[in-house]
Design an enzyme around this catalytic site. Structure first.
Site: not given
Ligand code: RB5
Length: 143
Positions: A8, A65, A67, A98, A133
């Site tokens: 994203d 994304c 995180t 694993h 595994h």
């Molecule tokens: C977008 O702002 C953010 O929520 C997305 O990139 C991500 O971190 C979601 O898990």
């Protein structure tokens, strides 16, 4: 080997960085977007990468994304996907040994590009151990 890559807006910059890294390793890259920092919805991109890997269009996938959390959740909704969010090299090695993770997730706002390269290299260069595994991975694939 062909790797599908998707992000994203929060992972866009890291995706672009990793694309160059993969191409530098002579790996074919299937870029499923997004193609700018304009806000988009990570579930669509996680699903697109998951479907590319599950269908065999790509051998493996990488998703990013902000995180790495949301897009990894989305990718894991696709049957046959084993997507692992990794924040260090040890996690990347272990998830290959694993879990035989077929998609790697990382956070563009939480992992520096150089660290992301190290994590990617560890995931690509580590072998699945099989053995005990394999049975557990088979159980995952039945879910
Ligand atoms: C977008 O702002 C953010 O929520 C997305 O990139 C991500 O971190 C979601 O898990």
């Amino acid at each position: 080997m062909k790797i599908a890559i998707a992000s994203d807006h929060g992972g866009y910059e890291l995706k672009e960085h990793l694309k160059k890294y993969l191409e530098g390793r002579n790996i074919e890259v299937l870029d499923l977007g997004t193609h700018s920092e304009e806000s988009v919805d990570y579930p669509e991109y996680g699903r697109a990468c998951g479907e590319a890997v599950a269908s065999g269009k790509a051998d493996k996938g990488i998703v990013c994304c902000g995180t790495g959390i949301g897009i990894s959740i989305a990718a894991n909704k696709v049957k046959g996907v084993r997507c692992a969010l990794c924040t260090d090299v040890h996690m990347a090695e272990m998830t290959k040994k694993h879990n035989n993770a077929n998609i790697l997730a990382m956070g563009g706002r939480t992992t520096e590009p150089e660290k992301a390269e190290e994590i990617t290299a560890a995931w690509l260069d580590t072998e699945f151990e099989g053995g005990r595994h394999q049975r557990r991975v088979d159980m995952l694939d039945q879910m």
